[in-house]
Design an enzyme around this catalytic site. Structure first.
Site, PDB file in Angstrom:
ATOM      1  N   GLN A 113     -15.879  28.268   6.360  1.00 29.08           N
ATOM      2  CA  GLN A 113     -16.161  29.518   5.822  1.00 29.08           C
ATOM      3  C   GLN A 113     -16.329  30.409   7.034  1.00 29.08           C
ATOM      4  O   GLN A 113     -15.735  31.671   6.823  1.00 29.08           O
ATOM      5  CB  GLN A 113     -17.720  29.352   5.499  1.00 29.08           C
ATOM      6  N   ASN A 115     -10.618  22.311   2.154  1.00 24.56           N
ATOM      7  CA  ASN A 115     -10.477  21.767   3.338  1.00 24.56           C
ATOM      8  C   ASN A 115      -9.828  20.368   3.454  1.00 24.56           C
ATOM      9  O   ASN A 115     -10.283  19.446   2.782  1.00 24.56           O
ATOM     10  CB  ASN A 115     -12.247  21.504   3.541  1.00 24.56           C
ATOM     11  N   THR A 164      -3.249  -5.471   0.914  1.00 27.78           N
ATOM     12  CA  THR A 164      -2.727  -4.448   1.040  1.00 27.78           C
ATOM     13  C   THR A 164      -3.647  -3.423   1.907  1.00 27.78           C
ATOM     14  O   THR A 164      -2.975  -2.366   2.590  1.00 27.78           O
ATOM     15  CB  THR A 164      -2.626  -3.405  -0.295  1.00 27.78           C
ATOM     16  N   ASP A 165      -4.917  -3.926   1.962  1.00 26.86           N
ATOM     17  CA  ASP A 165      -5.722  -3.212   2.977  1.00 26.86           C
ATOM     18  C   ASP A 165      -5.447  -3.232   4.320  1.00 26.86           C
ATOM     19  O   ASP A 165      -5.478  -2.536   5.024  1.00 26.86           O
ATOM     20  CB  ASP A 165      -7.250  -3.526   2.550  1.00 26.86           C
ATOM     21  N   ARG A 218     -13.112  18.526  15.739  1.00 31.28           N
ATOM     22  CA  ARG A 218     -12.429  18.081  14.615  1.00 31.28           C
ATOM     23  C   ARG A 218     -11.439  18.516  14.408  1.00 31.28           C
ATOM     24  O   ARG A 218     -10.791  19.756  14.940  1.00 31.28           O
ATOM     25  CB  ARG A 218     -13.406  17.953  13.343  1.00 31.28           C
ATOM     26  N   LYS A 239       0.763  -1.279   0.017  1.00 30.98           N
ATOM     27  CA  LYS A 239       0.036  -0.128   0.088  1.00 30.98           C
ATOM     28  C   LYS A 239       1.054   1.318   0.090  1.00 30.98           C
ATOM     29  O   LYS A 239       2.009   1.253   0.864  1.00 30.98           O
ATOM     30  CB  LYS A 239      -0.912   0.049   1.281  1.00 30.98           C
ATOM     31  N   PHE A 275     -18.473  21.106  13.460  1.00 29.50           N
ATOM     32  CA  PHE A 275     -19.363  21.191  12.166  1.00 29.50           C
ATOM     33  C   PHE A 275     -20.692  20.340  12.494  1.00 29.50           C
ATOM     34  O   PHE A 275     -20.717  19.234  12.424  1.00 29.50           O
ATOM     35  CB  PHE A 275     -18.412  20.843  10.978  1.00 29.50           C
ATOM     36  N   HIS A 327      -9.315  17.221   4.747  1.00 28.30           N
ATOM     37  CA  HIS A 327      -9.983  16.723   5.795  1.00 28.30           C
ATOM     38  C   HIS A 327      -8.978  15.793   6.273  1.00 28.30           C
ATOM     39  O   HIS A 327      -8.187  14.936   5.796  1.00 28.30           O
ATOM     40  CB  HIS A 327     -11.162  15.645   4.977  1.00 28.30           C
TER      41      HIS A 327
HETATM   42  O1  URC Z   1     -16.234  23.776   7.321  1.00 26.30           O
HETATM   43  C1  URC Z   1     -16.770  22.912   6.722  1.00 26.30           C
HETATM   44  N1  URC Z   1     -17.615  23.389   5.718  1.00 26.30           N
HETATM   45  C2  URC Z   1     -18.603  22.799   4.816  1.00 26.30           C
HETATM   46  O2  URC Z   1     -19.043  23.533   4.052  1.00 26.30           O
HETATM   47  C3  URC Z   1     -18.302  21.480   4.752  1.00 26.30           C
HETATM   48  N2  URC Z   1     -18.999  20.479   4.346  1.00 26.30           N
HETATM   49  C4  URC Z   1     -18.630  19.310   4.544  1.00 26.30           C
HETATM   50  O3  URC Z   1     -18.872  18.344   4.367  1.00 26.30           O
HETATM   51  N3  URC Z   1     -17.841  19.493   5.740  1.00 26.30           N
HETATM   52  C5  URC Z   1     -17.592  20.692   5.801  1.00 26.30           C
HETATM   53  N4  URC Z   1     -16.761  21.747   6.842  1.00 26.30           N
END
Ligand code: URC
Length: 316
Positions: free
Chosen positions: A234, A263, A65-66, A186, A20, A169, A265
């Site tokens: 935002q 973003n 590999t997982d 988060r 992996k 969020f 993630h």
């Molecule tokens: O800060 C965020 N804004 C979003 O518009 C959004 N959409 C999402 O799926 N996660 C997040 N996080």
């Protein structure tokens, strides 16, 4: 014309390995309000008695590999990440000593270094959970002059920042396709790309001190990112823009800031199948996903100012 059919050549399997690649693991260690971050891209390649996997399709000697990926995340939680070398050694030994058919393991690690986001020395208490990725951002400038008036748009890109807490969020629209779980804690991370336009258009006003202004804007952005308790990226974007506008002095007055914020993630890894509780008071392990990503874009303006920065930042 006769076609001479040739006998099928004898074929053998040559060197081979599999694994992996680029397991992007982020471990956040918490020492009260002071957090520490380890951020590794781990690539594994195993080799050994794997002829039959290729020749007959028997997977009896094949470790998926997982499974290798899961091992990376579970080991990060269980054993921690002291150094790339130590973590790589732990993994390599595990695969070779744990599975008879695996005779050799190669583990490659790229480590992303982070330093504390001290907002240019002014961030105060937020320093414990806010980080800036090491390596300079790129500073940008665009100047236009039409014989009378100048316009200066400055900017930066590739400034990567992360908060390991103080981000929630929730409360968003839920329709038949929504699966995202609401969260009250988060990781919030982004790679800042920003452009800002000065109100200065030339004489008789004194020319701004561009370098000083750049340092001020950068510090304001970093400080706003660190200090904002975020309910969305935002909202953080708006706070960063507001801080830049408010922080600009009369000479280097800024009327408009435009942001493009991916973003980045960080998904908490479910380690329950391996008997591990993730996201405990002392540590959490995340999968840093690079795509797809949310892309949050907006302009923040001084009230009364006309927007002048085009929507598409790549054209600047
Ligand atoms: O800060 C965020 N804004 C979003 O518009 C959004 N959409 C999402 O799926 N996660 C997040 N996080």
């Amino acid at each position: 014309m006769t076609v001479h059919s040739r006998p099928a050549p004898a074929v053998v399997l040559g060197q081979n390995q599999y694994g992996k690649a680029e397991c992007h693991v982020v471990r956040i260690t918490r020492n009260g309000a002071t957090h520490h971050i380890k951020d590794l891209d781990v690539s594994i390649a195993l080799s050994g008695d794997l002829e039959e996997v290729h020749l007959s399709g028997s997977n009896a000697n094949c470790l998926p590999t997982d499974t290798m990926k899961n091992t990376v995340y579970a080991f990060a939680k269980q054993h921690g990440i002291e150094s790339a070398e130590q973590f790589g050694m732990l993994l390599a030994r595990h695969f070779v000593t744990g599975q008879g058919p695996i005779k050799r393991a190669r583990v490659r690690i790229a480590e992303h270094a982070w330093e504390r986001n001290d907002g240019g020395g002014r961030a105060g208490a937020a320093v414990g959970h806010s980080f800036v990725r090491k390596g300079q951002e790129t500073r940008l400038a665009q100047v236009t002059f039409d014989g009378e008036r100048s316009q200066v748009v400055s900017g930066l890109k590739d400034l990567v920042v992360l908060n390991s807490t103080n981000s929630e969020f929730w409360g968003y629209i839920k329709d038949e396709y929504t699966t995202l779980e609401e969260t009250w804690d988060r990781v919030l991370a982004t790679e800042v790309s920003a452009r800002w336009r000065f109100s200065w258009t030339g004489e008789p006003r004194p020319e701004p001190a561009w370098d000083r202004s750049y340092q001020q804007v950068r510090a304001d952005m970093l400080r706003a990112f660190a200090e904002t308790y975020s309910l969305s990226l935002q909202q953080t974007l708006y706070e960063m823009g507001a801080r830049v506008i408010a922080g600009s002095d009369e000479v280097a007055e800024i009327d408009e800031v435009r942001f493009s914020l991916p973003n980045k993630h960080h998904f908490l890894v479910d380690l329950k199948p391996f008997g591990l509780e993730n996201d405990t008071a002392d540590s959490a392990v995340y999968h840093a996903s690079d795509r797809p990503y949310g892309l949050i874009e907006a302009t923040v303006l001084r009230e009364g100012a006309e927007a002048g920065i085009p929507l598409d930042l790549t054209n600047l």
